[in-house]
Structure formats: C-alpha cells, structure tokens
Design a protein around this motif. Structure first.
Motif, PDB file in Angstrom:
ATOM      1  N   UNK A 176      -2.234   4.137   4.402  1.00 36.16           N
ATOM      2  CA  UNK A 176      -3.450   4.753   3.866  1.00 36.16           C
ATOM      3  C   UNK A 176      -3.601   4.583   2.360  1.00 36.16           C
ATOM      4  N   UNK A 177      -3.421   5.680   1.626  1.00 34.38           N
ATOM      5  CA  UNK A 177      -3.735   5.678   0.188  1.00 34.38           C
ATOM      6  C   UNK A 177      -3.013   4.604  -0.615  1.00 34.38           C
ATOM      7  N   UNK A 178      -1.729   4.389  -0.287  1.00 32.90           N
ATOM      8  CA  UNK A 178      -0.960   3.423  -1.086  1.00 32.90           C
ATOM      9  C   UNK A 178      -1.649   2.060  -1.079  1.00 32.90           C
ATOM     10  N   UNK A 179      -2.150   1.679   0.097  1.00 33.55           N
ATOM     11  CA  UNK A 179      -2.760   0.358   0.198  1.00 33.55           C
ATOM     12  C   UNK A 179      -4.225   0.359  -0.226  1.00 33.55           C
ATOM     13  N   UNK A 180      -4.932   1.457   0.035  1.00 33.03           N
ATOM     14  CA  UNK A 180      -6.330   1.528  -0.425  1.00 33.03           C
ATOM     15  C   UNK A 180      -6.357   1.389  -1.949  1.00 33.03           C
ATOM     16  N   UNK A 181      -5.467   2.101  -2.622  1.00 35.92           N
ATOM     17  CA  UNK A 181      -5.450   2.073  -4.089  1.00 35.92           C
ATOM     18  C   UNK A 181      -4.757   0.810  -4.607  1.00 35.92           C
ATOM     19  N   UNK A 182      -3.695   0.416  -3.925  1.00 38.30           N
ATOM     20  CA  UNK A 182      -2.934  -0.755  -4.368  1.00 38.30           C
ATOM     21  C   UNK A 182      -3.692  -2.071  -4.231  1.00 38.30           C
ATOM     22  N   UNK A 183      -4.494  -2.197  -3.166  1.00 30.45           N
ATOM     23  CA  UNK A 183      -5.284  -3.430  -3.006  1.00 30.45           C
ATOM     24  C   UNK A 183      -6.192  -3.638  -4.215  1.00 30.45           C
TER      25      UNK A 183
END
Ligand code: FE2
Length: 422
Positions: free
Chosen positions: A291-298
């Motif tokens: 979820x958040x880690x990848x939404x923000x990291x992308x």
C-alpha cells in the motif's frame, strides 16, 4: 491520457473486491512453478528432468525468445545454451531498458512478433521481467493500443501464443512471482502498473549465482524492496493465511541475510536465502498487496531518480505508524522478530526503531532529506508527487486510506524524519 487506475468506477470497485467479506467467500492464491538452487538450471545427468525439458513438453514450436538487458546478457547467454539443449531455437533480445519505458516495451513486442516464440524467457532484474510481461501482452493482444488503459477487471486471454518463464538476476522485486508489470510512461514521468492474474509467470527459476554479481548498493536497494513488500503486505487488508506465512518468513530471512549479502557478495548462503526470500515476498504481495510504501515510493522514485527499493523502503516506518490507529497487525511482525514490549504502542516503537537501524546498517537514510533531495526540489515537485501517490493503485490497498491532505502531511513528515502522530 486516461490511466485505468484514475477511472472513478474502478477506484471504488478495486477496494471492494479486496474487502475481507468478499474475499472470504473465495480467495485465489497464485504462484508459478518454482525451481530453486545452485543446480536449478543444471544440465547434469541424474538430477531429473531439467526445467526446460519440462517446458518443452508443452511447446509445439519450441521457439524461445529471451528478453534481457546489457547487464544480465551474460546470464541470458548461459540460459540460452541450456534452453537449446532442450530442443528450442532461441533468439536473445538484450535491449531492455531500466524501468521498462512504454516505447521500449513496444520495441520488444515488435521483435517478439518477428520471431513468433511459444515461450518467452525473461532473464534480468525487475525492469526486464516487467518489460517482458508487458511486451508479452502486446504480442498476444496486438489489438491493445495503449497498455496504460488495460484494466485488471477484464480478461487478457494470454497464453494463446506463448508462456512466460522468469529468471531473476536480482533479489528484490519478486516480479518472477507476481501478476503485476510496472512500466513507465516516460513523457508523463509516471509509473504505470499493469495488473492481471494472467501476468503471473508460468515458471520461476531461482539461480542464486545470477544475483551474486550485484554490487553492495544494488544488493541493499533490491533487498530493501523485498523487505518492504513483505512488511507492507502483512499490514494489507487483502492478506490471508498463505500470504502471511510467506511474508513473515521472508521478513525474518531478509533481516538475517541481507546484511550478510551486503557485506560479502560472495556469501553463497546469504545470496541463496535472499533470492528465495525476495520471491516469497513477491508471492505474498502479489496475492495480498502493498500500500502506502509503494504508492508514495513510486512517485518519489520516479520524480527524484531514487532506486525503487530505497524509495519504497524509506517509507516503512511512516506507513507502520500511519496504519497503527486502525490495525495492530504489526504485532505479528513483532512476534516473528521477538520484539515484546509492555504495550502495543511500545512494541510498534521498537519495531520502527528496528527497521530504522536496519536501514542505517545498509547505508540508507531514514528520511527524504537524508536521501539527498534538496528542499527546493522537494517543494517544486511536491504537488505532483503527492497527487501521483494519491492516485497510485497501491493506495487502494491501504488498511487506512489516506486523504490527499494526509498524503501531503506524510510526505512532509517523511522529509523531516518526524514520527507520524495523526
Ligand atoms: Fe517494490
């Protein structure tokens, strides 16, 4: 351009499909057939049927198209020799580019069309495997004009022409075990996830020696990506007992073996365990989500040119803290890591500190400032980065959906290294 994940109807349907009440009725768990170990591609007699002998049995034409890049081509050439011994004619396309730009994917599909393979073999890191998956879609479905519009809710009808074999040369993305392909819209500076259960490779072959050439920085970055998949997956509302088993075991293995592989690339045991852990984490998040880690990291990685694993890994502590008011699932991770404290809050604080010290041991900063993003650049791109994060489909899988304003605050806190307190 209209991306599939910005369609309002889909945005409300995808989280609904992940709701436990719906998934509880019938939950699929998909994995490729896996072969792992130093002899996974061995041609030596007496070790049973080789992987490609097995694959040959289901391929009429025996035409193998190998997708790779300039870094992994040395391994692809070794794979090609093994594949030929199983009766295949091969062609190697070594022009895959980092982060699978859409135009590069189209060029790959064009080469596939010219060769007409019945097996596609991706040999490389996550970009190579993701690019091969996307090119495979175009090869099977020449009627699809724009990959960015492909919705996960509609069948693609793959495997009418070819099957897919993935052979990773990094230990991180887990793309060999997921039904996702992340490509890049270069013009829009945007990552486009293509999601379909049909994108799961048919076979994954894990040869640890293929990852042994990674320098320490890449070992750390890719390994951190795998850790992020595993931790964020445990927190996902779409998780189940199978994904938990994979993710929790992967977390334990990565914390133990990544520092060893980082310090000494020739540590064979560490390389093997990391190679397996990355695929286990891939199986976990491929079925249970991140979820958040990848939404923000992308968005962060694409805008500031930060390695994917570092860009997502830096958000682990902030995501855990943000989720904590509505779920205490992080206690499962604490249990595996033998973190026991007087209260849930204290255990969470200890887990966050454990992740931060792990990052520091790998030479990775724990805030965005420390990653070298100048304040001026951060402010200049702030609105775009926040919006792209908010719209990223990984956001659909957050146990605590973040509003646009919360996304903004999370980015500001992550820039300064401030604990999430809302
Ligand atoms: Fe990732």
């Amino acid at each position: 351009m209209t991306y599939w994940f910005t369609e309002p109807a889909l945005k409300s349907l995808v989280p609904l499909a992940g709701a436990s009440a719906v998934r509880g009725l019938s939950t699929p768990f998909t994995v490729p057939r896996l072969f792992m170990g130093a002899n996974a591609l061995s041609e030596a007699a007496g070790l049973g049927a080789g992987v490609f002998d097995m694959i040959a049995a289901s391929c009429q034409q025996k035409r193998a198209f190998i997708v790779t890049d300039k870094h992994a081509v040395r391994y692809a050439n070794r794979v090609s020799e093994v594949v030929k011994k199983s009766g295949f004619t091969t062609e190697t396309w070594d022009k895959a580019e980092p982060e699978a730009p859409l135009e590069n994917v189209s060029a790959c599909a064009e080469a596939m069309n010219g060769f007409e393979p019945d097996v596609i073999v991706a040999v490389g890191g996550g970009s190579v495997i993701d690019g091969a998956k996307a090119a495979w879609v175009l090869y099977e479905r020449p009627d699809i004009a724009d990959l960015a519009t492909v919705s996960p809710l509609f069948p693609l009808g793959l495997r009418k022409k070819a099957i897919l074999v993935a052979i990773p040369t990094t230990s991180g993305t887990g793309s060999d075990c997921t039904a996702v392909s992340v490509v890049t819209d270069t013009a829009a500076k945007r990552k486009i996830p293509i999601v379909s259960p049909e994108l799961m490779p048919d076979f994954s072959v894990l040869v640890p020696a293929f990852a042994a050439g990674m320098p320490p920085e890449l070992t750390a970055g890719t390994g951190l990506d795998a850790l992020t998949h595993a931790i964020d997956c445990v927190m996902s509302p779409m998780t189940n007992d199978f994904t938990d088993a994979m993710a929790l075991r992967a977390i334990k293995m990565i914390l133990r073996y990544l520092p060893r592989a980082y310090r000494d690339g020739t540590d064979h045991e560490a390389r093997l365990r990391m190679h397996i852990a990355a695929s286990m984490a891939g199986i976990a998040f491929g079925n249970g989500g991140v979820a958040l880690t990848h939404a923000m990291g992308h968005a962060l990685g694409k805008t500031f040119g930060i390695h994917h694993g570092v860009a997502v890994g830096v958000f682990i502590p902030y995501a855990l803290q943000f989720y904590s008011p509505i779920t205490d699932k992080y206690l499962d991770i604490c249990e595996v890591l033998k973190i026991e404290d007087t209260s849930s809050e204290a255990s969470l604080a200890a887990l966050v500190e454990r992740v931060r010290s792990f990052l520091r041991a790998l030479g990775i900063a724990t805030d965005l400032k420390g990653l070298g993003i100048a304040r001026e650049d951060f402010e200049k791109s702030f609105d775009t980065v926040v919006l792209h994060s908010f719209e990223d489909p990984s956001m659909f899988q957050s146990p605590r959906p973040a509003t646009l304003e919360q996304c903004e605050t999370l980015f500001r806190y992550a820039y300064e290294g401030k604990d999430v307190d809302f």
